[in-house]
Write a protein that holds these residues in place. Sequence first.
Motif, mmCIF file in Angstrom:
data_model
loop_
_atom_site.group_PDB
_atom_site.id
_atom_site.type_symbol
_atom_site.label_atom_id
_atom_site.label_comp_id
_atom_site.label_asym_id
_atom_site.label_seq_id
_atom_site.Cartn_x
_atom_site.Cartn_y
_atom_site.Cartn_z
ATOM 1 N N ASP A 45 -17.629 -16.757 -10.537
ATOM 2 C CA ASP A 45 -18.731 -15.796 -10.043
ATOM 3 C C ASP A 45 -18.497 -14.328 -9.681
ATOM 4 N N GLU A 46 -17.173 -14.230 -9.281
ATOM 5 C CA GLU A 46 -16.873 -12.796 -9.248
ATOM 6 C C GLU A 46 -16.934 -11.830 -10.594
ATOM 7 N N LEU A 47 -16.514 -12.503 -11.513
ATOM 8 C CA LEU A 47 -16.561 -11.807 -12.844
ATOM 9 C C LEU A 47 -18.182 -11.692 -13.157
ATOM 10 N N LYS A 48 -19.066 -12.359 -12.723
ATOM 11 C CA LYS A 48 -20.623 -12.123 -13.104
ATOM 12 C C LYS A 48 -20.879 -10.911 -12.206
ATOM 13 N N TYR A 49 -20.501 -10.855 -10.831
ATOM 14 C CA TYR A 49 -20.765 -9.938 -9.909
ATOM 15 C C TYR A 49 -20.315 -8.438 -10.671
ATOM 16 N N THR A 50 -19.206 -8.407 -11.247
ATOM 17 C CA THR A 50 -18.591 -7.108 -11.868
ATOM 18 C C THR A 50 -19.366 -6.932 -12.994
ATOM 19 N N THR A 51 -19.897 -7.652 -13.742
ATOM 20 C CA THR A 51 -20.568 -7.476 -14.926
ATOM 21 C C THR A 51 -22.007 -6.621 -14.324
ATOM 22 N N GLU A 52 -22.641 -7.236 -13.329
ATOM 23 C CA GLU A 52 -23.752 -6.748 -12.867
ATOM 24 C C GLU A 52 -23.494 -5.264 -12.313
ATOM 25 N N LYS A 53 -22.475 -5.012 -11.613
ATOM 26 C CA LYS A 53 -21.952 -3.583 -11.069
ATOM 27 C C LYS A 53 -21.723 -2.726 -12.206
ATOM 28 N N VAL A 54 -20.964 -3.165 -13.243
ATOM 29 C CA VAL A 54 -20.781 -2.318 -14.501
ATOM 30 C C VAL A 54 -21.976 -1.999 -15.122
ATOM 31 N N GLU A 55 -22.945 -3.034 -15.491
ATOM 32 C CA GLU A 55 -24.157 -2.513 -16.205
ATOM 33 C C GLU A 55 -25.078 -1.655 -15.266
ATOM 34 N N GLN A 56 -25.045 -2.092 -14.025
ATOM 35 C CA GLN A 56 -25.821 -1.018 -13.055
ATOM 36 C C GLN A 56 -25.327 0.386 -13.117
ATOM 37 N N ASN A 57 -23.930 0.700 -13.366
ATOM 38 C CA ASN A 57 -23.314 2.019 -13.389
ATOM 39 C C ASN A 57 -22.004 1.870 -14.224
ATOM 40 N N PHE A 58 -21.872 2.422 -15.238
ATOM 41 C CA PHE A 58 -20.697 2.298 -16.155
ATOM 42 C C PHE A 58 -19.837 3.155 -15.447
ATOM 43 N N SER A 59 -19.701 4.072 -14.581
ATOM 44 C CA SER A 59 -18.724 4.712 -14.133
ATOM 45 C C SER A 59 -18.268 4.366 -12.846
ATOM 46 N N ASN A 60 -18.563 2.805 -12.572
ATOM 47 C CA ASN A 60 -17.947 2.469 -11.447
ATOM 48 C C ASN A 60 -16.440 1.922 -11.634
ATOM 49 N N TYR A 61 -15.513 2.436 -11.316
ATOM 50 C CA TYR A 61 -14.089 2.278 -11.766
ATOM 51 C C TYR A 61 -13.713 1.200 -10.988
ATOM 52 N N SER A 62 -13.995 0.830 -9.899
ATOM 53 C CA SER A 62 -13.741 -0.258 -8.937
ATOM 54 C C SER A 62 -14.013 -1.471 -9.522
ATOM 55 N N ALA A 63 -15.229 -1.527 -9.977
ATOM 56 C CA ALA A 63 -15.627 -2.930 -10.735
ATOM 57 C C ALA A 63 -14.927 -3.263 -11.921
ATOM 58 N N TRP A 64 -14.691 -2.181 -12.881
ATOM 59 C CA TRP A 64 -13.941 -2.519 -13.969
ATOM 60 C C TRP A 64 -12.268 -2.897 -13.625
ATOM 61 N N HIS A 65 -11.890 -2.272 -12.475
ATOM 62 C CA HIS A 65 -10.692 -2.559 -12.027
ATOM 63 C C HIS A 65 -10.542 -4.204 -11.489
ATOM 64 N N GLN A 66 -11.718 -4.302 -10.815
ATOM 65 C CA GLN A 66 -11.697 -5.792 -10.310
ATOM 66 C C GLN A 66 -11.859 -6.796 -11.246
ATOM 67 N N ARG A 67 -12.369 -6.264 -12.446
ATOM 68 C CA ARG A 67 -12.778 -7.154 -13.821
ATOM 69 C C ARG A 67 -11.105 -7.252 -14.171
ATOM 70 N N SER A 68 -10.415 -6.406 -14.544
ATOM 71 C CA SER A 68 -9.052 -6.569 -14.745
ATOM 72 C C SER A 68 -8.323 -7.390 -14.261
ATOM 73 N N SER A 69 -8.221 -7.559 -12.907
ATOM 74 C CA SER A 69 -7.500 -8.314 -11.944
ATOM 75 C C SER A 69 -8.170 -9.801 -12.233
ATOM 76 N N ILE A 70 -8.952 -10.169 -12.790
ATOM 77 C CA ILE A 70 -9.353 -11.465 -12.451
ATOM 78 C C ILE A 70 -9.598 -12.069 -13.957
ATOM 79 N N LEU A 71 -9.671 -11.287 -14.840
ATOM 80 C CA LEU A 71 -9.931 -11.892 -16.418
ATOM 81 C C LEU A 71 -8.806 -12.976 -16.587
#
Length: 311
Positions: A164-190
């Motif tokens: 569910d959190e991965l899906k949330y980060t996808t939404e945030k990244v697609e909303q704004n590609f410059s969202n470093y925090s969302a990318w980082h969150q993604r790397s922490s859970i994959l």
Amino acid sequence: MHGVLKVRTSEEKAKAQKLKELEKIESYNKLVKSFEELREKENGRYDEVSLSVSKSLLIENPEYYTIWNYRRSAILQFAETKENSELQVIYQNEMKFLEECIQRFTKSYWIWFHRQWIALRMDNCDWEREMKLCTKLLNFDLRNFHCWGHRRFILRNSNIKLEDELKYTTEKVEQNFSNYSAWHQRSSILPKIYKEPEQLLEKILEEFELVRNAVYTEPKDSSSWIYHKWLVATLKSIPNSNYIEVLKNELTQIYDLIELEPDCKWPIYTTLLLKIEIGSYDKQELLNTISQLIKLDPDHKNYYKSLETKI
């Protein structure tokens, strides 16, 4: 003239504002004095008044970390003297108070730390509510790293699905590609979701496509390029990933971007790193790329020159 509203001059407004500030300072100082008198009087023996007085002070100044420490000391003492049912009520009230504080001071380290400390002491923390609070705040400020850190805290201590959190980060990244925090969150859970090497490899290859969309949209933004660097490092760590061939394919894709953005440092820098990783490239070619990067980005000249040792 009678019946005409007098408009204050700038000087009058400044004086009125100054007076208002002085009154606020005086009121705050009185709160501090009341707290100090209480602390001296109680001598480490806390009661409900301890929470009430410290709360009044924290409402005005949540950065007064000594008061948060005092508050935790009081709660720890209550834990030794009160029934668990009473303690849970105290914790619930504390969470409500903290939520009010967070709405006003969204980036206070002390508030977030205290909230996590209380959450871990509760019998049944409402982790879904915690997530909703973070989501609400991130809708106002998508880069609030306190919220992202709190989400990771929630995931560590709850049964909320990482998917569910991965899906949330996808939404945030697609909303704004410059969202470093969302990318980082993604790397922490994959790696936590895809634990088997084969599964992780498949997902990493998918991620390269997601990053490609990001860098073509915003080639000058560092966030997606840094994530790309993480993907390369993760790919290399997976056994039998055939990562050299994957990196060569990435090079080809990035070359196409450089043709569109010849003066953008990030794709050029990334090709340099990929070539160093792959090996077998002409040394002079790599040195020329370093010289090109220094011209494009002279502020980081010394860093680029340090890469010469890796060639």
